[in-house]
Design an enzyme around this catalytic site. Structure first.
Site, PDB file in Angstrom:
ATOM      1  N   ARG A   3      32.191  35.315  51.052  1.00 18.79           N
ATOM      2  CA  ARG A   3      33.346  34.942  51.852  1.00 18.79           C
ATOM      3  C   ARG A   3      32.920  34.376  53.198  1.00 18.79           C
ATOM      4  NH1 ARG A   3      37.674  38.533  49.627  1.00 18.79           N
ATOM      5  NH2 ARG A   3      39.537  38.164  50.820  1.00 18.79           N
ATOM      6  N   ARG A  34      54.150  41.224  46.787  1.00 19.85           N
ATOM      7  CA  ARG A  34      53.082  41.708  45.908  1.00 19.85           C
ATOM      8  C   ARG A  34      53.096  43.222  45.774  1.00 19.85           C
ATOM      9  NH1 ARG A  34      46.911  39.738  46.252  1.00 19.85           N
ATOM     10  NH2 ARG A  34      46.786  40.782  48.271  1.00 19.85           N
ATOM     11  N   LYS A  88      43.305  35.203  42.697  1.00 19.47           N
ATOM     12  CA  LYS A  88      41.929  35.437  42.224  1.00 19.47           C
ATOM     13  C   LYS A  88      41.865  36.637  41.274  1.00 19.47           C
ATOM     14  CE  LYS A  88      40.088  35.887  46.384  1.00 19.47           C
ATOM     15  NZ  LYS A  88      41.176  35.539  47.310  1.00 19.47           N
ATOM     16  N   ARG A  94      50.038  46.876  49.317  1.00 13.81           N
ATOM     17  CA  ARG A  94      48.796  47.014  50.077  1.00 13.81           C
ATOM     18  C   ARG A  94      49.063  47.025  51.576  1.00 13.81           C
ATOM     19  NH1 ARG A  94      44.473  42.850  47.645  1.00 13.81           N
ATOM     20  NH2 ARG A  94      44.180  42.493  49.867  1.00 13.81           N
ATOM     21  N   ARG A 139      44.706  37.032  57.904  1.00 11.13           N
ATOM     22  CA  ARG A 139      43.808  36.835  56.760  1.00 11.13           C
ATOM     23  C   ARG A 139      43.699  35.352  56.416  1.00 11.13           C
ATOM     24  NH1 ARG A 139      46.569  40.726  52.696  1.00 11.13           N
ATOM     25  NH2 ARG A 139      45.020  40.044  51.187  1.00 11.13           N
TER      26      ARG A 139
HETATM   27  P1  ADP Z   1      42.514  38.934  49.402  1.00 14.54           P
HETATM   28  O1  ADP Z   1      41.623  37.951  48.743  1.00 14.54           O
HETATM   29  O2  ADP Z   1      43.885  38.935  48.828  1.00 14.54           O
HETATM   30  O3  ADP Z   1      42.483  38.873  50.908  1.00 14.54           O
HETATM   31  P2  ADP Z   1      40.720  41.150  48.800  1.00 14.54           P
HETATM   32  O4  ADP Z   1      41.174  42.353  48.064  1.00 14.54           O
HETATM   33  O5  ADP Z   1      39.727  40.278  48.163  1.00 14.54           O
HETATM   34  O6  ADP Z   1      42.067  40.396  49.106  1.00 14.54           O
HETATM   35  O7  ADP Z   1      40.165  41.575  50.238  1.00 14.54           O
HETATM   36  C1  ADP Z   1      40.872  42.425  51.107  1.00 14.54           C
HETATM   37  C2  ADP Z   1      40.092  42.619  52.401  1.00 14.54           C
HETATM   38  O8  ADP Z   1      38.813  43.221  52.108  1.00 14.54           O
HETATM   39  C3  ADP Z   1      39.749  41.343  53.165  1.00 14.54           C
HETATM   40  O9  ADP Z   1      40.778  40.938  54.008  1.00 14.54           O
HETATM   41  C4  ADP Z   1      38.488  41.791  53.949  1.00 14.54           C
HETATM   42  O10 ADP Z   1      38.814  42.558  55.066  1.00 14.54           O
HETATM   43  C5  ADP Z   1      37.799  42.700  52.957  1.00 14.54           C
HETATM   44  N1  ADP Z   1      36.799  41.960  52.122  1.00 14.54           N
HETATM   45  C6  ADP Z   1      36.848  41.742  50.779  1.00 14.54           C
HETATM   46  N2  ADP Z   1      35.788  41.021  50.356  1.00 14.54           N
HETATM   47  C7  ADP Z   1      35.042  40.765  51.461  1.00 14.54           C
HETATM   48  C8  ADP Z   1      33.845  40.042  51.721  1.00 14.54           C
HETATM   49  N3  ADP Z   1      33.151  39.425  50.737  1.00 14.54           N
HETATM   50  N4  ADP Z   1      33.377  39.993  52.998  1.00 14.54           N
HETATM   51  C9  ADP Z   1      34.029  40.601  53.993  1.00 14.54           C
HETATM   52  N5  ADP Z   1      35.165  41.280  53.835  1.00 14.54           N
HETATM   53  C10 ADP Z   1      35.689  41.364  52.586  1.00 14.54           C
END
Ligand code: ADP
Ligand code: ZN
Length: 213
Positions: free
Chosen positions: A88, A123, A13, A156, A167
């Site tokens: 999400r 990554r 993404k 990360r 996740r």
């Molecule tokens: P990825 O899509 O690779 O899991 P992100 O950087 O988008 O990574 O998100 C990392 C973490 O941040 C998620 O696992 C979650 O804990 C939190 N997070 C990000 N966006 C949201 C969201 N819209 N709602 C709830 N938690 C979120």
């Protein structure tokens, strides 16, 4: 163009959102990046978010909904935006609707779970500009140094294999139902993201070509 970008963690993404942002000249906002910045700065929100993120769970809806509301009401978004990683969950999508924001498309990047685990372990992220690399598939010219800005790369905290599996479960249980939610509105577009980055980019650009850049 007001775009939602969806997909499992590690689907790509971030990479695609940067490319779309450049081509359409609209800002991309990643709730993950915003939360990580809050963690680094040690804000109250960051402290609260960190335990959820490290466990591979979603941060509570009201936290991310608050962030997005502020962001979307800013002037930057008036010509369009890309939401990378929001909504999400169904409550987040409903909150977005309640804000009266019109969405043009919800683009889902599809990658099989086995691929995801392999990708995440390699990554590396730039500490300066946030660019994403992979030690095998998208290696920087110099190990651990960003091609774009020269800053150092890091892994990360939540890319550890056990966290990645959590996740992925969270994604399938809570986030994936959003595909039906947006399909019902006629907004869902799915592209394959299993192969090379260039292939995914070509598919994404093809899927969005009906929107004026
Ligand atoms: P990825 O899509 O690779 O899991 P992100 O950087 O988008 O990574 O998100 C990392 C973490 O941040 C998620 O696992 C979650 O804990 C939190 N997070 C990000 N966006 C949201 C969201 N819209 N709602 C709830 N938690 C979120
Ligand atoms: Zn960089």
């Amino acid at each position: 163009m007001n775009l939602i970008l969806m997909g499992a963690p590690g689907a790509g993404k971030g990479t695609q959102s940067a490319k779309i942002s450049e081509k359409w000249n609209i800002p991309a906002v990643s709730t993950g990046d915003m939360l990580r910045a809050a963690v680094r700065e040690g804000t109250e929100m960051g402290v609260k978010a960190k335990s959820f993120m490290d466990a591979g769970q979603l941060v509570p809806d009201e936290v991310v909904i608050g962030i997005i509301k502020d962001y979307l009401s800013s002037d930057k978004c008036k010509n369009g935006f890309i939401l990378d990683g929001f909504p999400r969950s169904i409550p987040q999508a409903e909150a977005l609707d309640a804000m009266g924001v019109k969405i043009d498309a919800a683009l889902s990047i599809e990658v099989a779970d086995e691929k995801i685990v392999e990708r995440m372990s390699g990554r590396r992220i730039c500490s300066g500009c946030g660019a994403s690399y992979h030690v095998v598939y998208n290696a920087p010219k110099t190990a651990d140094v960003c091609d774009a800005c020269g800053a150092s790369l890091y892994t990360r905290d939540d890319d550890a294999e056990s966290t990645v599996l959590n996740r992925l479960n969270t994604y399938h249980e809570i986030t994936e139902p959003l595909k039906d939610y947006y399909a019902a509105k006629g907004l869902l577009v799915c592209v394959q993201g299993c192969e090379k980055v260039e292939d995914t980019t070509a598919a994404v650009m093809g899927a969005l070509s009906r929107f004026e850049a």
